[in-house]
Design a protein around this motif. Structure first.
Motif, mmCIF file in Angstrom:
data_model
loop_
_atom_site.group_PDB
_atom_site.id
_atom_site.type_symbol
_atom_site.label_atom_id
_atom_site.label_comp_id
_atom_site.label_asym_id
_atom_site.label_seq_id
_atom_site.Cartn_x
_atom_site.Cartn_y
_atom_site.Cartn_z
ATOM 1 N N VAL A 58 -9.611 22.412 1.815
ATOM 2 C CA VAL A 58 -8.171 22.375 2.059
ATOM 3 C C VAL A 58 -7.626 21.009 1.646
ATOM 4 N N ARG A 59 -6.581 21.021 0.849
ATOM 5 C CA ARG A 59 -5.923 19.777 0.437
ATOM 6 C C ARG A 59 -4.778 19.476 1.399
ATOM 7 N N LEU A 60 -4.825 18.330 2.043
ATOM 8 C CA LEU A 60 -3.833 17.948 3.059
ATOM 9 C C LEU A 60 -3.010 16.765 2.535
ATOM 10 N N ASP A 61 -1.995 17.082 1.740
ATOM 11 C CA ASP A 61 -1.206 16.038 1.090
ATOM 12 C C ASP A 61 -0.414 15.198 2.079
ATOM 13 N N VAL A 62 0.129 15.839 3.111
ATOM 14 C CA VAL A 62 0.931 15.091 4.091
ATOM 15 C C VAL A 62 0.050 14.130 4.870
ATOM 16 N N ALA A 63 -1.123 14.590 5.282
ATOM 17 C CA ALA A 63 -2.037 13.711 6.013
ATOM 18 C C ALA A 63 -2.477 12.541 5.140
ATOM 19 N N ALA A 64 -2.748 12.800 3.864
ATOM 20 C CA ALA A 64 -3.158 11.731 2.952
ATOM 21 C C ALA A 64 -2.045 10.713 2.774
ATOM 22 N N ALA A 65 -0.816 11.199 2.612
ATOM 23 C CA ALA A 65 0.314 10.280 2.469
ATOM 24 C C ALA A 65 0.557 9.505 3.760
ATOM 25 N N SER A 66 0.363 10.158 4.886
ATOM 26 C CA SER A 66 0.539 9.472 6.178
ATOM 27 C C SER A 66 -0.499 8.372 6.343
ATOM 28 N N ALA A 67 -1.733 8.637 5.921
ATOM 29 C CA ALA A 67 -2.773 7.614 5.984
ATOM 30 C C ALA A 67 -2.380 6.405 5.151
ATOM 31 N N GLU A 68 -1.840 6.647 3.965
ATOM 32 C CA GLU A 68 -1.422 5.542 3.101
ATOM 33 C C GLU A 68 -0.283 4.756 3.726
ATOM 34 N N ARG A 69 0.672 5.456 4.341
ATOM 35 C CA ARG A 69 1.788 4.765 5.012
ATOM 36 C C ARG A 69 1.276 3.893 6.154
ATOM 37 N N LEU A 70 0.403 4.441 6.954
ATOM 38 C CA LEU A 70 -0.140 3.692 8.084
ATOM 39 C C LEU A 70 -0.933 2.479 7.610
ATOM 40 N N GLU A 71 -1.724 2.652 6.569
ATOM 41 C CA GLU A 71 -2.504 1.533 6.033
ATOM 42 C C GLU A 71 -1.588 0.466 5.439
ATOM 43 N N ARG A 72 -0.497 0.886 4.815
ATOM 44 C CA ARG A 72 0.459 -0.075 4.262
ATOM 45 C C ARG A 72 1.140 -0.851 5.392
ATOM 46 N N ALA A 73 1.494 -0.158 6.464
ATOM 47 C CA ALA A 73 2.105 -0.839 7.610
ATOM 48 C C ALA A 73 1.133 -1.834 8.228
ATOM 49 N N ALA A 74 -0.148 -1.458 8.309
ATOM 50 C CA ALA A 74 -1.158 -2.372 8.848
ATOM 51 C C ALA A 74 -1.270 -3.614 7.971
ATOM 52 N N ALA A 75 -1.238 -3.420 6.657
ATOM 53 C CA ALA A 75 -1.327 -4.555 5.734
ATOM 54 C C ALA A 75 -0.121 -5.479 5.857
ATOM 55 N N GLN A 76 0.992 -4.937 6.329
ATOM 56 C CA GLN A 76 2.192 -5.745 6.544
ATOM 57 C C GLN A 76 2.141 -6.505 7.867
ATOM 58 N N HIS B 35 1.382 -4.886 11.011
ATOM 59 C CA HIS B 35 1.757 -4.034 12.144
ATOM 60 C C HIS B 35 0.596 -3.237 12.716
ATOM 61 N N GLY B 36 -0.636 -3.608 12.362
ATOM 62 C CA GLY B 36 -1.793 -2.815 12.728
ATOM 63 C C GLY B 36 -1.983 -2.594 14.208
ATOM 64 N N ASP B 37 -1.629 -3.574 15.037
ATOM 65 C CA ASP B 37 -1.826 -3.457 16.480
ATOM 66 C C ASP B 37 -0.622 -2.883 17.199
ATOM 67 N N GLU B 38 0.431 -2.591 16.451
ATOM 68 C CA GLU B 38 1.632 -2.016 17.059
ATOM 69 C C GLU B 38 1.503 -0.497 17.150
ATOM 70 N N ASP B 39 2.451 0.124 17.841
ATOM 71 C CA ASP B 39 2.435 1.569 17.968
ATOM 72 C C ASP B 39 2.537 2.212 16.593
ATOM 73 N N MET B 40 1.936 3.386 16.459
ATOM 74 C CA MET B 40 1.900 4.072 15.180
ATOM 75 C C MET B 40 3.289 4.354 14.614
ATOM 76 N N ALA B 41 4.313 4.312 15.466
ATOM 77 C CA ALA B 41 5.686 4.453 14.964
ATOM 78 C C ALA B 41 6.027 3.366 13.957
ATOM 79 N N ALA B 42 5.275 2.253 13.986
ATOM 80 C CA ALA B 42 5.514 1.146 13.053
ATOM 81 C C ALA B 42 5.193 1.530 11.615
ATOM 82 N N ALA B 43 4.681 2.737 11.380
ATOM 83 C CA ALA B 43 4.561 3.238 10.002
ATOM 84 C C ALA B 43 5.927 3.242 9.325
ATOM 85 N N TYR B 44 6.973 3.215 10.120
ATOM 86 C CA TYR B 44 8.355 3.086 9.621
ATOM 87 C C TYR B 44 8.479 1.946 8.622
#
Length: 294
Positions: A257-275, A277-286
């Motif tokens: 199964v290809r999960l494009d939304v989950a893959a994109a969400s992982a990238e967003r979260l990783e980008r937020a962490a690199a900025q 925000h890694g220790d903040e609430d996951m809403a910081a993916a914003y």
């Protein structure tokens, strides 16, 4: 077995610490270990015995509860615990480990005569602290009485998914649930970022969908954390959510199964962490919606 148990909690992050406190408050003897001991020390105020090694934590324990970063981390710590493990003890494995790790964890349990329970939980910091988690559990019926007092202390409900923890039915259900949580969180951040970029008052959108099928309390809760600058302390941290998103993508790939939304969400979260925000609430993916820190 009496309802008052000796419970070992290995891993006292956001969730593990809350679970250890609630176990102690329920009258159980609790020994806790964390890789960074200083993070576990506040638990002593609640009657938890903080120890230096996993082996010391599990010595004589009726139930060992692991709440660590991922499957490999749980396996590594349990290997460190071997000198103190008691044959016949129950192991409630509550780490979100992913489907790929369950087999190795169950094999370890079998090799050391532990009764293995696949037991991830649904909930974040607030329900964990209130003892209101939902425990998803798989394990043999004849041994469930051994872990029931533990699950009752940390959760409001236990949902049994199977007889064999090694089959990972509870973990699979947890990944499905988390896929929805992560997708909804990503969508909440994007709708807020888009509304702001288009000079639309977010409240106008909330009013537009109020009371209808598109209305969602979770949307308002997560956007509220951003708008009111309440991202710390995290309910569910960005780095942990990114790890879970990757586990979801991997599970889908393993089953065709290809999960494009989950893959994109992982990238967003990783980008937020690199900025930062890694220790903040996951809403910081914003923040991943912007090229630079907002």
């Amino acid at each position: 077995m009496t309802d008052e148990l000796t419970v070992s909690v290995l891993g006292t992050g956001i969730m593990g610490a809350a679970m250890a406190r609630n176990l102690a408050r329920a009258g159980h003897t609790v020994r806790a270990w964390n890789r960074t001991r200083a993070k576990a020390e506040p638990l002593t105020a609640d009657g938890v015995h903080v120890v230096d090694t996993p082996a010391e934590a599990v010595e004589g324990a009726d139930v060992v509860l692991t709440m660590l970063y991922d499957g490999p981390a749980a396996l590594e710590v349990m290997r460190e615990a071997v000198p103190g493990l008691r044959a016949g003890a129950a192991w409630a494995q509550s780490t979100t480990a992913g489907t790929g790790a369950i087999g190795d964890l169950a094999a370890f349990a079998s090799a050391h005569d532990l009764v293995f329970f696949d037991a991830p939980v649904l909930g974040t910091r607030q329900p964990a602290e209130a003892g209101q988690l939902t425990v998803l559990a798989a394990g043999p019926s004849e041994h469930r009485a051994a872990v029931a007092p533990v699950f009752d202390a940390v959760g409001a409900r236990t949902v049994w998914t199977g007889e064999d923890g090694g089959e990972g039915s509870a973990t699979r259900l947890k990944l499905v649930a988390n896929s929805w949580v992560i997708a909804a969180t990503a969508a909440a951040g994007e709708v807020l970022a888009l509304s702001q970029s288009l000079d639309v008052d977010p409240n106008a959108f909330f009013e537009l969908i109020a009371g209808g099928p598109l209305d969602m309390g979770y949307l308002k809760a997560k956007t509220g954390l951003i708008l009111e600058d309440r991202l710390s302390p995290a309910q569910f941290a960005v780095t942990t959510a990114a790890k879970d998103a990757r586990l979801i993508v991997e599970a889908g790939r393993e089953h065709g199964v290809r999960l494009d939304v989950a893959a994109a969400s992982a990238e967003r979260l990783e980008r937020a962490a690199a900025q930062g925000h890694g220790d903040e609430d996951m809403a910081a993916a914003y923040f991943a919606s912007f090229d630079k820190n907002a």
